[in-house]
Design a protein around this motif. Structure first.
Motif, short mmCIF file in Angstrom:
data_model
loop_
_atom_site.label_atom_id
_atom_site.label_comp_id
_atom_site.label_asym_id
_atom_site.label_seq_id
_atom_site.Cartn_x
_atom_site.Cartn_y
_atom_site.Cartn_z
N PHE A 7 0.83 -1.21 0.00
CA PHE A 7 0.00 0.00 0.00
C PHE A 7 0.86 1.25 0.00
O PHE A 7 0.58 2.22 -0.72
CB PHE A 7 -0.93 0.02 1.21
CG PHE A 7 -1.48 1.39 1.51
CD1 PHE A 7 -2.44 1.97 0.68
CD2 PHE A 7 -1.02 2.12 2.60
CE1 PHE A 7 -2.91 3.25 0.93
CE2 PHE A 7 -1.49 3.41 2.86
CZ PHE A 7 -2.45 3.97 2.02
N THR A 21 -6.26 -2.92 3.00
CA THR A 21 -5.07 -2.56 2.21
C THR A 21 -5.03 -3.18 0.80
O THR A 21 -4.69 -2.47 -0.15
CB THR A 21 -3.77 -2.92 2.96
OG1 THR A 21 -3.87 -4.23 3.52
CG2 THR A 21 -3.48 -1.92 4.06
N TRP A 67 -6.98 -1.11 -1.89
CA TRP A 67 -6.69 0.27 -2.24
C TRP A 67 -5.89 0.30 -3.55
O TRP A 67 -4.69 0.04 -3.57
CB TRP A 67 -5.91 0.99 -1.14
CG TRP A 67 -5.99 2.48 -1.34
CD1 TRP A 67 -6.96 3.32 -0.90
CD2 TRP A 67 -5.08 3.28 -2.12
NE1 TRP A 67 -6.71 4.60 -1.35
CE2 TRP A 67 -5.57 4.61 -2.10
CE3 TRP A 67 -3.91 3.01 -2.85
CZ2 TRP A 67 -4.94 5.66 -2.76
CZ3 TRP A 67 -3.27 4.05 -3.50
CH2 TRP A 67 -3.78 5.35 -3.45
N ARG A 68 -6.60 0.61 -4.63
CA ARG A 68 -6.01 0.74 -5.97
C ARG A 68 -5.04 -0.40 -6.30
O ARG A 68 -3.85 -0.15 -6.61
CB ARG A 68 -5.33 2.10 -6.12
CG ARG A 68 -6.31 3.27 -6.04
CD ARG A 68 -5.64 4.61 -6.15
NE ARG A 68 -6.64 5.68 -6.11
CZ ARG A 68 -7.01 6.41 -7.18
NH1 ARG A 68 -6.46 6.20 -8.34
NH2 ARG A 68 -7.94 7.35 -7.04
N GLY A 118 -6.13 4.37 3.37
CA GLY A 118 -6.78 5.40 2.56
C GLY A 118 -5.83 6.55 2.29
O GLY A 118 -4.81 6.71 2.96
N SER A 127 -2.56 4.17 6.99
CA SER A 127 -2.96 2.77 7.14
C SER A 127 -2.75 2.38 8.59
O SER A 127 -1.74 2.77 9.19
CB SER A 127 -2.17 1.85 6.21
OG SER A 127 -0.79 1.83 6.52
N SER A 165 0.58 4.10 -2.82
CA SER A 165 0.18 5.46 -2.46
C SER A 165 1.22 6.48 -2.91
O SER A 165 0.87 7.57 -3.37
CB SER A 165 -0.07 5.57 -0.95
OG SER A 165 1.11 5.39 -0.20
#
Length: 268
Positions: free
Chosen positions: A59, A240, A243-244, A263, A190, A63
């Motif tokens: 993640f 986690t 998320w994308r 997020g 996170s 991010s």
């Protein structure tokens, strides 16, 4: 010679730390017997702990790449831990060699090893400080030397705020960093939750209770509340792996087994 290089003289090898525990779970070698003993108890309470650590690290990578794609070229990584493969500066500077990164941690081994890793990199540094005292970081001369607070900054708190007790007012702490950065900056969070696996999480809390870094899991609503003043980007606050993810197959079959909400928000 290696031990001298990354172990400060005054470190207490008998007192386990979250940074060295995380290093061990990720397969790193900068940890002590006490950390491995704590990890054994952690794994007994949560057998999926190694995968949870990997998902959290993944993640962090996604991010940072998202922020890079959004035009961010400076990062403040709070509670950065012991450097392992895929550090923020490696990810960001591969995309743009001029990206600037300030790491922050208070754990002695994390700081010592980070200094070794960054000694020839004039666009990245490590500040030894407690993230719960924002002014000590935001006003630190090394932070001010590398980060331009008139331009967007990516503030990263990956797997760290579950070590901040309610008594220290995590929302106030997050707000201090949010208020210090320019509009258009991003905040990544996170942290562990008991929403997914309450029994396992209770076991982890018990294991960590008498360590240097006790843990405080938070609910979805509590974590979402930390993003006040930011617009949470899609897909919102999720497990986690969700998320994308880089591909459909990259997301776990049981994403809630990751045990952590994640997020990213954009400061208005």
């Amino acid at each position: 010679m290696e031990r001298v290089a990354w172990v400060p003289d005054d470190v207490d090898e008998g007192l386990p730390s979250a940074a060295r525990l995380y290093d061990y779970l990720l397969g790193g070698g900068h940890n002590f017997a006490a950390d491995r003993e704590l990890a054994a108890k952690f794994l007994k309470a949560q057998p999926n702990a190694r995968n949870i650590a990997r998902e959290n690290r993944a993640f962090l990578r996604r991010s940072v790449l998202f922020m890079i794609e959004s035009g961010v070229r400076q990062f403040l990584d709070l509670g950065s831990g012991i450097p392992t493969v895929g550090n923020v500066h490696e990810i960001a500077q591969k995309a743009d060699p001029d990206a600037h990164v300030v790491y922050v941690d208070y754990e002695e081994v994390a700081v010592a090893h980070s200094k070794l890793l960054l000694e020839n990199n004039d666009r990245a540094t490590i500040v030894q400080a407690d993230l719960t005292v924002p002014e000590s970081i935001l006003e630190h001369p090394d932070t001010r030397a590398l980060l331009d607070f008139d331009r967007p900054i990516g503030v990263l708190t990956a797997g760290v705020f579950h070590f901040v007790s309610p008594a220290k007012e995590p929302k106030r702490i997050v707000a201090a960093y949010r208020d210090a950065v320019a509009p258009g900056s991003y905040l990544a969070i996170s942290q562990f939750t008991a929403d997914f696996m309450p029994e396992e999480m209770a076991g982890i809390v018990e294991v960590m209770k008498n360590s240097r870094d006790p843990m405080f899991p938070r609910s979805y609503d509590e974590i979402l509340d930390l993003f006040e003043g930011c617009d949470v980007v899609e897909p919102g606050v999720v497990a986690t792996p969700l998320w994308r993810p880089e591909s459909v197959t990259a997301a776990s079959d049981e994403p809630t087994r990751a045990g952590i909400y994640a997020g990213v928000g954009r400061k208005r």
